[in-house]
Design a protein around this motif. Structure first.
Motif, PDB file in Angstrom:
ATOM      1  N   SER A  55       4.543  10.726  -2.088  1.00 49.08           N
ATOM      2  CA  SER A  55       4.363  11.471  -0.839  1.00 49.08           C
ATOM      3  C   SER A  55       4.737  10.678   0.412  1.00 49.08           C
ATOM      4  O   SER A  55       4.512  11.143   1.525  1.00 49.08           O
ATOM      5  CB  SER A  55       2.902  11.916  -0.705  1.00 49.08           C
ATOM      6  OG  SER A  55       2.038  10.791  -0.683  1.00 49.08           O
ATOM      7  N   VAL A  56       5.271   9.477   0.239  1.00 49.42           N
ATOM      8  CA  VAL A  56       5.628   8.667   1.398  1.00 49.42           C
ATOM      9  C   VAL A  56       7.033   9.053   1.857  1.00 49.42           C
ATOM     10  O   VAL A  56       8.032   8.681   1.247  1.00 49.42           O
ATOM     11  CB  VAL A  56       5.567   7.166   1.060  1.00 49.42           C
ATOM     12  CG1 VAL A  56       6.000   6.345   2.269  1.00 49.42           C
ATOM     13  CG2 VAL A  56       4.166   6.777   0.620  1.00 49.42           C
TER      14      VAL A  56
ATOM     15  N   THR B 225       6.294   9.119   7.630  1.00 51.86           N
ATOM     16  CA  THR B 225       5.160   8.225   7.341  1.00 51.86           C
ATOM     17  C   THR B 225       5.592   6.776   7.430  1.00 51.86           C
ATOM     18  O   THR B 225       4.916   5.934   8.037  1.00 51.86           O
ATOM     19  CB  THR B 225       4.593   8.506   5.942  1.00 51.86           C
ATOM     20  OG1 THR B 225       4.169   9.864   5.864  1.00 51.86           O
ATOM     21  CG2 THR B 225       3.411   7.594   5.643  1.00 51.86           C
TER      22      THR B 225
ATOM     23  N   ALA C 171       0.832  -1.207   0.000  1.00 56.44           N
ATOM     24  CA  ALA C 171       0.000   0.000   0.000  1.00 56.44           C
ATOM     25  C   ALA C 171       0.866   1.258   0.000  1.00 56.44           C
ATOM     26  O   ALA C 171       0.577   2.235  -0.720  1.00 56.44           O
ATOM     27  CB  ALA C 171      -0.922  -0.005   1.222  1.00 56.44           C
ATOM     28  N   LEU C 172       1.934   1.243   0.790  1.00 50.13           N
ATOM     29  CA  LEU C 172       2.860   2.377   0.797  1.00 50.13           C
ATOM     30  C   LEU C 172       3.525   2.550  -0.568  1.00 50.13           C
ATOM     31  O   LEU C 172       3.713   3.680  -1.047  1.00 50.13           O
ATOM     32  CB  LEU C 172       3.930   2.170   1.868  1.00 50.13           C
ATOM     33  CG  LEU C 172       3.497   2.343   3.329  1.00 50.13           C
ATOM     34  CD1 LEU C 172       4.627   1.927   4.270  1.00 50.13           C
ATOM     35  CD2 LEU C 172       3.084   3.783   3.608  1.00 50.13           C
TER      36      LEU C 172
ATOM     37  N   ALA D 107       0.995   4.076  -2.905  1.00 48.46           N
ATOM     38  CA  ALA D 107       0.801   5.488  -2.566  1.00 48.46           C
ATOM     39  C   ALA D 107       1.977   6.337  -3.021  1.00 48.46           C
ATOM     40  O   ALA D 107       1.800   7.447  -3.536  1.00 48.46           O
ATOM     41  CB  ALA D 107       0.593   5.625  -1.056  1.00 48.46           C
ATOM     42  N   ASP D 108       3.184   5.808  -2.854  1.00 48.07           N
ATOM     43  CA  ASP D 108       4.368   6.552  -3.270  1.00 48.07           C
ATOM     44  C   ASP D 108       4.450   6.671  -4.786  1.00 48.07           C
ATOM     45  O   ASP D 108       4.889   7.698  -5.322  1.00 48.07           O
ATOM     46  CB  ASP D 108       5.620   5.854  -2.734  1.00 48.07           C
ATOM     47  CG  ASP D 108       6.864   6.705  -2.891  1.00 48.07           C
ATOM     48  OD1 ASP D 108       6.893   7.815  -2.327  1.00 48.07           O
ATOM     49  OD2 ASP D 108       7.806   6.260  -3.574  1.00 48.07           O
TER      50      ASP D 108
ATOM     51  N   LEU E 117       1.874   6.785  -6.830  1.00 49.42           N
ATOM     52  CA  LEU E 117       0.817   7.685  -7.306  1.00 49.42           C
ATOM     53  C   LEU E 117       1.053   9.139  -6.929  1.00 49.42           C
ATOM     54  O   LEU E 117       0.729  10.051  -7.697  1.00 49.42           O
ATOM     55  CB  LEU E 117      -0.542   7.232  -6.751  1.00 49.42           C
ATOM     56  CG  LEU E 117      -1.057   5.879  -7.253  1.00 49.42           C
ATOM     57  CD1 LEU E 117      -2.341   5.502  -6.545  1.00 49.42           C
ATOM     58  CD2 LEU E 117      -1.265   5.918  -8.769  1.00 49.42           C
ATOM     59  N   SER E 118       1.613   9.342  -5.720  1.00 52.76           N
ATOM     60  CA  SER E 118       1.727  10.733  -5.248  1.00 52.76           C
ATOM     61  C   SER E 118       3.132  11.137  -4.844  1.00 52.76           C
ATOM     62  O   SER E 118       3.387  12.325  -4.607  1.00 52.76           O
ATOM     63  CB  SER E 118       0.806  10.939  -4.035  1.00 52.76           C
ATOM     64  OG  SER E 118       1.193  10.081  -2.968  1.00 52.76           O
TER      65      SER E 118
END
Length: 220
Positions: free
Chosen positions: A173-174, A178, A163-164, A167-168, A170-171
């Motif tokens: 942002s991790v 976090t 999941a991380l 998320a990283d 796509l954005s």
């Protein structure tokens, strides 16, 4: 020996002991079967998740219309995949590790019948054998329980890192904070799941260092 000459009271005690031993064996078998069933289900679930993740990554990386802000196949994703493979491996180990003693063999029955022993002597011998079975089964269940807990723990860790990674990708942002927070939560989950306690019991039963020494012919 705790039984002497054949008499009604001693035979009654022997019967009670055998009954308790059989009940213990039955509970061990039920517990082991439950672990095996859950491990088989997790093995199938993990395999499905692995297929979905690999298919999803292949699609995302090959489709130029999907714009990613980060690397789709990043370090977090790789860690998640490795943990998922570890979960699959331990699920398979759990399913194959449960080799319990469930009852007397044909040779045991023949020895009891053909040995010419008294009723009390036969029951005494059988009780001692069943006691050894219970000890062996207890060690086997300890190993299976550790493998199963490791399977579930690795699955939770792998899904979190996957999941991380998504998320990283796509954005982008991790960040380190976090990641540190997620790892801290996962460590708390691992502690609450009794994994460390089960590791201690597993280590006590298996004694891997001693086994390695015997395999490698080491000498103190």
């Amino acid at each position: 020996m705790f039984w002497g000459d054949d008499n009604d009271e001693e035979i009654e005690i022997a019967d009670l002991t055998l009954s308790e031993a059989r009940e213990t064996l039955n509970k061990q078998i039920e517990g082991s079967t439950d672990i095996d069933t859950k491990a088989a289900k997790l093995l199938r679930i993990n395999t499905v998740i692995l297929g979905i993740v690999i298919s999803g990554l292949s699609f995302v990386l090959s489709d130029s219309s999907i714009q990613l802000k980060g690397d789709g196949f990043n370090g977090l994703t790789i860690i998640g995949l490795v943990l998922l493979l570890g979960s699959i491996a331990f699920a398979a180990l759990t399913y194959t590790a449960s080799d319990l003693y469930v009852g007397v063999s044909q040779s045991d029955i023949s020895e009891l019948i053909d040995g010419g022993y008294s009723e009390l002597s036969n029951k005494e011998s059988l009780a001692k054998v069943m006691g050894k079975w219970i000890d062996f089964n207890s060690d086997t269940i300890t190993i299976s329980a550790f493998y199963f807990t490791t399977t579930t723990t690795l699955l939770v860790w792998s899904l979190s890192f996957l999941a991380l990674g998504i998320a990283d990708a796509l954005s982008n942002s991790v960040g380190i904070w976090t990641l540190s927070l997620i790892v801290a939560i996962l460590l708390i989950f691992t502690y609450v799941s009794e994994w460390f306690n089960q590791l201690h019991r597993y280590w006590t039963v298996v004694e891997p260092v001693e086994r390695l020494k015997s395999i490698c012919c080491w000498r103190d």
